[in-house]
Enzyme design. Structure first.
Site, mmCIF file in Angstrom:
data_model
loop_
_atom_site.group_PDB
_atom_site.id
_atom_site.type_symbol
_atom_site.label_atom_id
_atom_site.label_comp_id
_atom_site.label_asym_id
_atom_site.label_seq_id
_atom_site.Cartn_x
_atom_site.Cartn_y
_atom_site.Cartn_z
ATOM 1 N N TRP A 179 72.480 143.184 81.156
ATOM 2 C CA TRP A 179 73.085 142.740 79.908
ATOM 3 C C TRP A 179 73.948 143.884 79.400
ATOM 4 O O TRP A 179 73.480 145.008 79.296
ATOM 5 C CB TRP A 179 72.037 142.387 78.832
ATOM 6 C CG TRP A 179 72.722 142.188 77.505
ATOM 7 C CD1 TRP A 179 73.522 141.158 77.148
ATOM 8 C CD2 TRP A 179 72.730 143.104 76.393
ATOM 9 N NE1 TRP A 179 74.028 141.355 75.881
ATOM 10 C CE2 TRP A 179 73.557 142.539 75.400
ATOM 11 C CE3 TRP A 179 72.124 144.344 76.147
ATOM 12 C CZ2 TRP A 179 73.792 143.165 74.179
ATOM 13 C CZ3 TRP A 179 72.353 144.981 74.935
ATOM 14 C CH2 TRP A 179 73.182 144.375 73.956
ATOM 15 N N GLU A 218 72.928 138.273 81.806
ATOM 16 C CA GLU A 218 72.595 137.709 80.491
ATOM 17 C C GLU A 218 73.804 137.648 79.566
ATOM 18 O O GLU A 218 74.367 138.676 79.205
ATOM 19 C CB GLU A 218 71.499 138.584 79.848
ATOM 20 C CG GLU A 218 71.038 138.094 78.492
ATOM 21 C CD GLU A 218 69.950 139.001 77.896
ATOM 22 O OE1 GLU A 218 69.702 140.100 78.441
ATOM 23 O OE2 GLU A 218 69.373 138.613 76.868
ATOM 24 N N LYS A 220 75.707 136.124 75.889
ATOM 25 C CA LYS A 220 75.325 136.189 74.489
ATOM 26 C C LYS A 220 76.448 135.616 73.645
ATOM 27 O O LYS A 220 77.612 135.663 74.037
ATOM 28 C CB LYS A 220 75.100 137.669 74.154
ATOM 29 C CG LYS A 220 74.633 137.955 72.759
ATOM 30 C CD LYS A 220 74.089 139.376 72.670
ATOM 31 C CE LYS A 220 73.615 139.640 71.264
ATOM 32 N NZ LYS A 220 72.844 140.854 71.134
ATOM 33 N N ASP A 251 68.408 133.971 77.020
ATOM 34 C CA ASP A 251 67.734 134.630 75.892
ATOM 35 C C ASP A 251 67.809 133.646 74.733
ATOM 36 O O ASP A 251 68.903 133.238 74.319
ATOM 37 C CB ASP A 251 68.434 135.951 75.558
ATOM 38 C CG ASP A 251 67.732 136.713 74.449
ATOM 39 O OD1 ASP A 251 67.456 136.105 73.392
ATOM 40 O OD2 ASP A 251 67.466 137.921 74.620
ATOM 41 N N HIS A 254 70.305 133.960 71.830
ATOM 42 C CA HIS A 254 71.710 134.226 72.133
ATOM 43 C C HIS A 254 72.656 133.042 72.023
ATOM 44 O O HIS A 254 73.719 133.034 72.631
ATOM 45 C CB HIS A 254 71.824 134.815 73.545
ATOM 46 C CG HIS A 254 71.389 136.240 73.604
ATOM 47 N ND1 HIS A 254 71.641 137.059 74.677
ATOM 48 C CD2 HIS A 254 70.735 137.003 72.708
ATOM 49 C CE1 HIS A 254 71.152 138.260 74.450
ATOM 50 N NE2 HIS A 254 70.587 138.249 73.264
ATOM 51 N N HIS A 278 64.470 135.188 78.447
ATOM 52 C CA HIS A 278 64.132 136.201 77.449
ATOM 53 C C HIS A 278 63.671 135.407 76.237
ATOM 54 O O HIS A 278 64.496 134.944 75.447
ATOM 55 C CB HIS A 278 65.351 137.057 77.090
ATOM 56 C CG HIS A 278 65.548 138.224 77.992
ATOM 57 N ND1 HIS A 278 66.491 139.191 77.753
ATOM 58 C CD2 HIS A 278 64.887 138.603 79.110
ATOM 59 C CE1 HIS A 278 66.419 140.105 78.721
ATOM 60 N NE2 HIS A 278 65.453 139.768 79.547
ATOM 61 N N ASP A 286 70.407 136.889 65.951
ATOM 62 C CA ASP A 286 69.596 137.313 67.093
ATOM 63 C C ASP A 286 68.662 138.434 66.628
ATOM 64 O O ASP A 286 68.752 139.570 67.066
ATOM 65 C CB ASP A 286 70.538 137.797 68.205
ATOM 66 C CG ASP A 286 69.799 138.202 69.464
ATOM 67 O OD1 ASP A 286 68.685 137.690 69.684
ATOM 68 O OD2 ASP A 286 70.341 139.035 70.222
ATOM 69 N N ASP A 288 65.475 138.911 66.955
ATOM 70 C CA ASP A 288 64.381 139.345 67.817
ATOM 71 C C ASP A 288 63.047 139.449 67.093
ATOM 72 O O ASP A 288 62.311 140.413 67.266
ATOM 73 C CB ASP A 288 64.743 140.650 68.540
ATOM 74 C CG ASP A 288 65.807 140.416 69.606
ATOM 75 O OD1 ASP A 288 65.558 139.609 70.503
ATOM 76 O OD2 ASP A 288 66.889 141.020 69.524
ATOM 77 N N ASP A 318 61.547 138.906 75.082
ATOM 78 C CA ASP A 318 62.511 139.889 74.570
ATOM 79 C C ASP A 318 62.596 139.792 73.050
ATOM 80 O O ASP A 318 63.391 139.022 72.519
ATOM 81 C CB ASP A 318 63.900 139.675 75.198
ATOM 82 C CG ASP A 318 64.915 140.701 74.696
ATOM 83 O OD1 ASP A 318 64.488 141.710 74.092
ATOM 84 O OD2 ASP A 318 66.127 140.505 74.908
HETATM 85 C C1 RNT Z 1 70.401 141.981 73.760
HETATM 86 C C2 RNT Z 1 69.748 141.377 74.939
HETATM 87 C C3 RNT Z 1 69.009 142.340 75.842
HETATM 88 C C4 RNT Z 1 68.185 143.355 75.095
HETATM 89 C C5 RNT Z 1 67.220 144.134 75.942
HETATM 90 C C6 RNT Z 1 66.709 145.339 75.254
HETATM 91 O O1 RNT Z 1 70.905 141.063 72.894
HETATM 92 O O2 RNT Z 1 68.885 140.372 74.533
HETATM 93 O O3 RNT Z 1 68.250 141.610 76.734
HETATM 94 O O4 RNT Z 1 67.463 142.777 74.060
HETATM 95 O O5 RNT Z 1 67.801 144.400 77.151
HETATM 96 ZN ZN ZN Z 2 67.653 139.486 76.003
#
Ligand code: RNT
Ligand code: ZN
Length: 410
Positions: A179, A218, A220, A251, A254, A278, A286, A288, A318
């Site tokens: 990513w 990955e 986004k 993810d 994303h 993820h 995003d 997290d 993630d």
């Molecule tokens: C970032 C991505 C990525 C990170 C990690 C730490 O938006 O989701 O995967 O969160 O690699």
């Molecule tokens: Zn991620």
């Protein structure tokens, strides 16, 4: 009769064998992300987290070094039923106090992790790290300056070598994710050029065939501070993965807020060999937050099981919430992901499929609604008991004593 025995009978009446499901759940391995333990800091420097992502919260006790991180992960794993993998980022190498730049890293910096993985029955996955570095800026693999691109190409190639060494040592492919945050904060007119550079860099990175690792990429929608344009968008990586047999990473944080990550599963799997997940929880962005058993996550796992694709998916987590007890974050999120998978496997999908094909929507909705209140919780509790981990809220006691004795003293 115990609660589980009642549940077993009720599911059997719908044609679901809970014993088989429990066996399958035992075989369901999450790839736990190492970076929840220290808010994505890593052991390379004490610098700030930059590159489109941000960890918020200041809960005391984050891991400050490799020993603390390992101890926290083992504590979390002891409270999560089943056996799981660990997903490392390059910045979590063992650099022995030396400055090892990203284009100098090698498998030797991860030998300690490989040994640790073997000793603790924990296969490893891996990630290149292009954020939090003076050469990151807004662009890395797509930078117009060839010198900067070369630097990140070299880094990512080395990461593939490390992942390959991990996969070989554990006799189980290491899943390596790429990513990059590359994007523009404001209006920009060179989109085609950036994407052409990203494609060219990826082609160089993936040139060498590897036997013990698998590549995933990955995309986004946007990164923080890079809101106007993302070089590695979903269209870009979907095209790249389909054309090159790579694994797209979904993810769940994303996408556009009303876009369904679950809906990608049956579409992408027509064209790519496998998927990496993820699993996260975006709150307004995003962000997290810790994964929960919420509707989008339930739907994602249900789509995987309905597609018969359990074996074609790698289940990474993630999220990185610095605002709560970090061990608790691992345990809550991992258990939530397992519950989503369990509920997906318990769904009486055979019956519902037939009704759907017969055009009986009323029956379809009835069974889907009933599935929500079926006693799946008793099945999960049984899974915890058989795995010798605390049932229900029982893990909280363990977390608070670990906090009292270990993390609060940091
Ligand atoms: C970032 C991505 C990525 C990170 C990690 C730490 O938006 O989701 O995967 O969160 O690699
Ligand atoms: Zn991620």
């Amino acid at each position: 009769m115990t609660a589980y025995e009642i549940a077993r009978e009720r599911y059997a009446a719908l044609g679901t064998d809970t014993e088989k499901v429990l066996d399958k759940l035992q075989d369901f391995h999450l790839s736990m992300h190492c970076w929840q333990a220290d808010d994505v800091a890593g052991f390379e420097s004490t610098g700030d987290l930059t590159g489109g992502i941000q960890a918020t919260g200041n809960y005391p006790g984050k891991a400050r070094n490799i020993d603390e991180l390992r101890s926290d992960i083992l504590k979390a794993k002891s409270l999560i039923p089943g056996t799981h993998r660990l997903n490392l980022h390059e910045i979590y190498g063992e650099f022995g106090g030396k400055k090892v730049d990203r284009d100098e890293v090698g498998a030797e910096h991860f030998q300690g992790w490989i040994d640790w993985g073997r000793e603790n029955g924990t296969p490893l996955d891996f990630n290149s790290t292009s954020f939090s570095h003076p050469k990151s800026g807004n662009l890395s693999l797509s930078h117009p300056d060839k010198g900067i691109r070369d630097f990140w190409v070299e880094h990512t190639k080395r990461c593939r070598d490390i992942a390959d060494a991990m996969g070989k040592a554990q006799n189980d492919p290491c899943i390596m994710n790429v990513w990059v945050h590359d994007g523009c904060k404001d209006m920009s007119v060179n989109h085609y050029m950036y994407r052409a550079y990203l494609k060219e860099s990826l082609d160089r990175i993936f040139e060498e065939k590897k036997g013990y690792m698998k590549d995933c990429i990955e995309g986004k929608v946007f990164g923080i501070g890079l809101e106007s344009f993302t070089v590695g968008s979903h269209d870009f990586y979907t095209g790249y993965a389909a054309a090159n047999g790579k694994i797209p990473t979904i993810d769940t944080g994303h996408y556009h807020p009303t876009e369904s990550p679950a809906d990608k599963v049956s579409a992408l799997l027509q064209f790519v060999p496998e998927l990496m997940l993820h699993v996260s929880r975006p709150v307004r962005w995003d962000s997290d937050h810790v994964t929960l058993m919420d509707d989008p996550t339930l739907e994602l796992f249900a789509e995987i099981v309905r597609a018969g694709a359990m074996e074609r998916v790698h289940y990474g987590l993630d999220y990185f919430d610095g605002a709560i007890n970090r061990i608790g974050a691992y345990v809550i999120g991992s258990r939530a992901a397992q519950k989503c998978m369990l509920r997906a496997m318990l769904e009486p999908v055979g019956i519902i499929r037939d009704y759907e094909l017969a055009g009986r929507t009323c029956e379809v909705l009835t069974y889907l609604e009933e599935a929500k209140t079926m006693p799946w919780g008793a099945v999960y509790d049984e899974f915890c008991t058989r795995n010798d981990v605390p049932v229900g809220t029982g893990f909280l006691k363990e977390i608070s004593s670990y906090e009292k004795e270990v993390t609060s003293k940091r």
